[in-house]
Design an enzyme around this catalytic site. Structure first.
Site, PDB file in Angstrom:
ATOM      1  N   CYS A 108      17.712  52.097 -12.174  1.00  0.00           N
ATOM      2  CA  CYS A 108      16.317  52.527 -11.971  1.00  0.00           C
ATOM      3  C   CYS A 108      15.356  51.363 -11.767  1.00  0.00           C
ATOM      4  O   CYS A 108      14.230  51.552 -11.312  1.00  0.00           O
ATOM      5  CB  CYS A 108      15.865  53.368 -13.151  1.00  0.00           C
ATOM      6  SG  CYS A 108      16.981  54.726 -13.496  1.00  0.00           S
TER       7      CYS A 108
ATOM      8  N   ASN B 174      14.410  62.557 -11.862  1.00  0.00           N
ATOM      9  CA  ASN B 174      14.659  61.112 -11.900  1.00  0.00           C
ATOM     10  C   ASN B 174      15.491  60.713 -10.684  1.00  0.00           C
ATOM     11  O   ASN B 174      16.666  61.063 -10.584  1.00  0.00           O
ATOM     12  CB  ASN B 174      15.403  60.775 -13.205  1.00  0.00           C
ATOM     13  CG  ASN B 174      15.718  59.299 -13.350  1.00  0.00           C
ATOM     14  OD1 ASN B 174      15.554  58.517 -12.409  1.00  0.00           O
ATOM     15  ND2 ASN B 174      16.192  58.911 -14.520  1.00  0.00           N
TER      16      ASN B 174
ATOM     17  N   HIS C 155       8.391  54.300 -13.492  1.00  0.00           N
ATOM     18  CA  HIS C 155       9.655  55.001 -13.259  1.00  0.00           C
ATOM     19  C   HIS C 155       9.557  56.376 -13.925  1.00  0.00           C
ATOM     20  O   HIS C 155       9.050  56.505 -15.034  1.00  0.00           O
ATOM     21  CB  HIS C 155      10.790  54.187 -13.880  1.00  0.00           C
ATOM     22  CG  HIS C 155      12.103  54.903 -13.879  1.00  0.00           C
ATOM     23  ND1 HIS C 155      12.618  55.496 -12.754  1.00  0.00           N
ATOM     24  CD2 HIS C 155      13.011  55.126 -14.879  1.00  0.00           C
ATOM     25  CE1 HIS C 155      13.787  56.054 -13.048  1.00  0.00           C
ATOM     26  NE2 HIS C 155      14.039  55.848 -14.330  1.00  0.00           N
TER      27      HIS C 155
HETATM   28  N1  ACO Z   1      19.362  72.509 -21.818  1.00  0.00           N
HETATM   29  C1  ACO Z   1      19.359  72.970 -23.067  1.00  0.00           C
HETATM   30  N2  ACO Z   1      19.723  72.226 -24.131  1.00  0.00           N
HETATM   31  C2  ACO Z   1      20.107  70.975 -23.884  1.00  0.00           C
HETATM   32  C3  ACO Z   1      20.138  70.420 -22.602  1.00  0.00           C
HETATM   33  C4  ACO Z   1      19.754  71.253 -21.530  1.00  0.00           C
HETATM   34  N3  ACO Z   1      19.750  70.845 -20.252  1.00  0.00           N
HETATM   35  N4  ACO Z   1      20.547  69.128 -22.668  1.00  0.00           N
HETATM   36  C5  ACO Z   1      20.760  68.871 -23.955  1.00  0.00           C
HETATM   37  N5  ACO Z   1      20.508  69.982 -24.708  1.00  0.00           N
HETATM   38  C6  ACO Z   1      20.618  70.163 -26.153  1.00  0.00           C
HETATM   39  C7  ACO Z   1      21.594  69.185 -26.766  1.00  0.00           C
HETATM   40  O1  ACO Z   1      22.904  69.644 -26.665  1.00  0.00           O
HETATM   41  C8  ACO Z   1      21.100  69.149 -28.200  1.00  0.00           C
HETATM   42  O2  ACO Z   1      21.599  70.274 -28.874  1.00  0.00           O
HETATM   43  P1  ACO Z   1      22.067  70.145 -30.410  1.00  0.00           P
HETATM   44  O3  ACO Z   1      20.840  69.719 -31.164  1.00  0.00           O
HETATM   45  O4  ACO Z   1      22.562  71.510 -30.718  1.00  0.00           O
HETATM   46  O5  ACO Z   1      23.125  69.079 -30.421  1.00  0.00           O
HETATM   47  C9  ACO Z   1      19.597  69.318 -28.069  1.00  0.00           C
HETATM   48  O6  ACO Z   1      19.370  69.864 -26.754  1.00  0.00           O
HETATM   49  C10 ACO Z   1      18.830  68.010 -28.207  1.00  0.00           C
HETATM   50  O7  ACO Z   1      19.490  67.029 -27.424  1.00  0.00           O
HETATM   51  P2  ACO Z   1      18.926  65.573 -27.273  1.00  0.00           P
HETATM   52  O8  ACO Z   1      19.836  64.762 -26.412  1.00  0.00           O
HETATM   53  O9  ACO Z   1      18.551  65.027 -28.606  1.00  0.00           O
HETATM   54  O10 ACO Z   1      17.561  65.897 -26.483  1.00  0.00           O
HETATM   55  P3  ACO Z   1      16.402  64.929 -26.171  1.00  0.00           P
HETATM   56  O11 ACO Z   1      15.157  65.489 -26.691  1.00  0.00           O
HETATM   57  O12 ACO Z   1      16.717  63.498 -26.506  1.00  0.00           O
HETATM   58  O13 ACO Z   1      16.315  65.016 -24.570  1.00  0.00           O
HETATM   59  C11 ACO Z   1      16.966  63.742 -22.649  1.00  0.00           C
HETATM   60  C12 ACO Z   1      17.445  64.636 -23.794  1.00  0.00           C
HETATM   61  C13 ACO Z   1      16.033  64.552 -21.781  1.00  0.00           C
HETATM   62  C14 ACO Z   1      18.195  63.299 -21.856  1.00  0.00           C
HETATM   63  C15 ACO Z   1      16.219  62.505 -23.198  1.00  0.00           C
HETATM   64  O14 ACO Z   1      16.961  61.935 -24.224  1.00  0.00           O
HETATM   65  C16 ACO Z   1      15.920  61.453 -22.155  1.00  0.00           C
HETATM   66  O15 ACO Z   1      15.103  61.642 -21.304  1.00  0.00           O
HETATM   67  N6  ACO Z   1      16.564  60.273 -22.266  1.00  0.00           N
HETATM   68  C17 ACO Z   1      16.226  59.113 -21.424  1.00  0.00           C
HETATM   69  C18 ACO Z   1      16.666  59.242 -19.978  1.00  0.00           C
HETATM   70  C19 ACO Z   1      16.388  57.920 -19.272  1.00  0.00           C
HETATM   71  O16 ACO Z   1      15.377  57.289 -19.476  1.00  0.00           O
HETATM   72  N7  ACO Z   1      17.330  57.450 -18.459  1.00  0.00           N
HETATM   73  C20 ACO Z   1      17.162  56.105 -17.914  1.00  0.00           C
HETATM   74  C21 ACO Z   1      17.222  56.005 -16.498  1.00  0.00           C
HETATM   75  S1  ACO Z   1      18.558  56.836 -15.734  1.00  0.00           S
HETATM   76  C22 ACO Z   1      19.418  55.661 -14.752  1.00  0.00           C
HETATM   77  O17 ACO Z   1      19.340  54.496 -14.934  1.00  0.00           O
HETATM   78  C23 ACO Z   1      20.269  56.204 -13.648  1.00  0.00           C
END
Ligand code: ACO
Length: 346
Positions: free
Chosen positions: A113, A303, A273
């Protein structure tokens, strides 16, 4: 002092819109969850004729048209991408051929990214050495070919798109004022993607599989699911990445502001980003920058990795939000980990 300045911007988003409602039919998720946890409402999916190099070339043409620069004038093409359709030639060489930039030399940057911001920093240094040159910096991705459409943790997040900027020289005080770039390979296993199947027909390319069908109704098979190339999907420890992204971007912003001798409230626009709306709001709060100054388009495109920043530049530019002389701050965080921040006087 001579600085690299953005003379034109362009972007291209694939036509196909994949909504959260459609994803509800594919994996166990909901529009409510995706919107609340990420801010994403829709993303674009590249179809036939929209390979990474093709959408990159279209974004480049639009940037060159805005800058009033012909392809033959381009001295260097730098493409930030982790999803080129081929390993060799580079995406940048494919773009060179596509746009007819016969006098350029071209190469890719693999910094996920942060690829576009890495490219801008390089272009600025090149311009300082050779002020008569024009440099194309592009961020382009086809991430839909590289996500596991059965993994709700990742498939709801990513989209395809491309953005580009033409960089020239300026000695009036405009241009790239300061850049701070970082990486930490020790944290690579929190966000990674193994080698690509690419266009290779012998190793189950998702691209080949979905080459033929372009339907009005979303069809998971079009995205190659189930697939026999499991090892090449994006893998992400979302929560850990989230924490690291917030802290790292905040730190790089502090450092770049210090280098430029500026404070957060002096910044006119943050064009960050677009990975998660909560990361962006968090950043704004920590920096004391109001929400209205943070450009957001994640709801439309998700993203798009290296493409988010140049697409944001182009949209903000074409919407007339960026005035000459405005202080623009950009920042990114991605796999590697890689991250960084840059301040530009527009
Ligand atoms: N729909 C429904 N539930 C979901 C989904 C979904 N699509 N995805 C995950 N969940 C569930 C999980 O299984 C978890 O359930 P559990 O509590 O029963 O285990 C719950 O939701 C919470 O999961 P988390 O991973 O803790 O959710 P979080 O609030 O952290 O959000 C996310 C996840 C959106 C991925 C977030 O962590 C994020 O944005 N991370 C950073 C992404 C990023 O910056 N990437 C960098 C660049 S990418 C690159 O370089 C290519």
């Amino acid at each position: 002092m001579i600085r690299g300045v953005i003379e034109g911007t362009g972007s291209y988003l694939p036509e196909y819109r994949l909504t959260n409602d459609q994803l509800e039919k594919l994996v166990d998720t909901s529009d409510e969850w995706i919107t609340a946890r990420t801010g994403i409402g829709c993303r674009r999916v590249a179809g036939p004729g929209e390979e990474t190099s093709k959408i990159a070339a279209e974004a480049a043409r639009r940037a060159m048209a805005m800058a009033g620069v012909e392809a033959e004038e381009i001295a260097t093409i730098i493409v930030g991408t982790i999803t080129s359709e081929m390993t060799m030639p580079s995406c940048a060489c494919l773009v060179q051929k596509e746009i007819g930039a016969i006098n350029a030399y071209a190469f890719d940057i693999s910094a996920a990214c942060t690829g576009f911001i890495y490219g801008l920093e390089l272009a600025d240094k090149m311009i300082k050495a050779y002020p008569d040159r024009k440099i194309l910096v592009i961020g382009a991705e086809n991430l839909s070919a590289r996500v596991d459409w059965q993994d709700r943790n990742t498939c709801v997040l990513f989209g395809d798109g491309a953005g580009a900027a033409v960089i020239g020289a300026d000695d009036s005080g405009r241009g790239i004022l300061a850049t701070k770039l970082f990486s930490d390979g020790r944290l690579g296993d929190l966000l990674y993607m193994n080698a690509a199947p690419s266009l290779n027909p012998y190793i189950g390319s998702p691209y080949n599989k979905r080459k033929s069908a372009k339907t009005e109704v979303f069809d998971p098979a079009r995205l190659g699911s189930p697939r026999d190339d499991e090892g090449s999907y994006i893998k992400m420890a979302g929560r850990e990445v989230f924490k690291n992204a917030v802290l790292a971007m905040e730190d790089s912003i502090d450092k770049v502001l210090e280098e430029a001798g500026l404070s957060g409230p002096e910044i006119d626009w943050i064009l960050p980003h677009q990975a998660n709306i909560r990361i962006l709001h968090n950043l704004g709060e920590r920096l004391g920058v109001p929400k209205e100054k943070i450009f957001i388009n994640i709801h439309k495109y998700g993203n798009t990795s290296a493409a988010t920043v140049p697409i944001a530049f182009d949209e903000a530019n074409r919407q007339g939000l960026l005035k000459r002389g405005d202080l623009v701050l950009t920042c990114a965080f991605g796999g590697g980990f890689t991250w960084g921040a840059e301040i530009i006087r527009w």
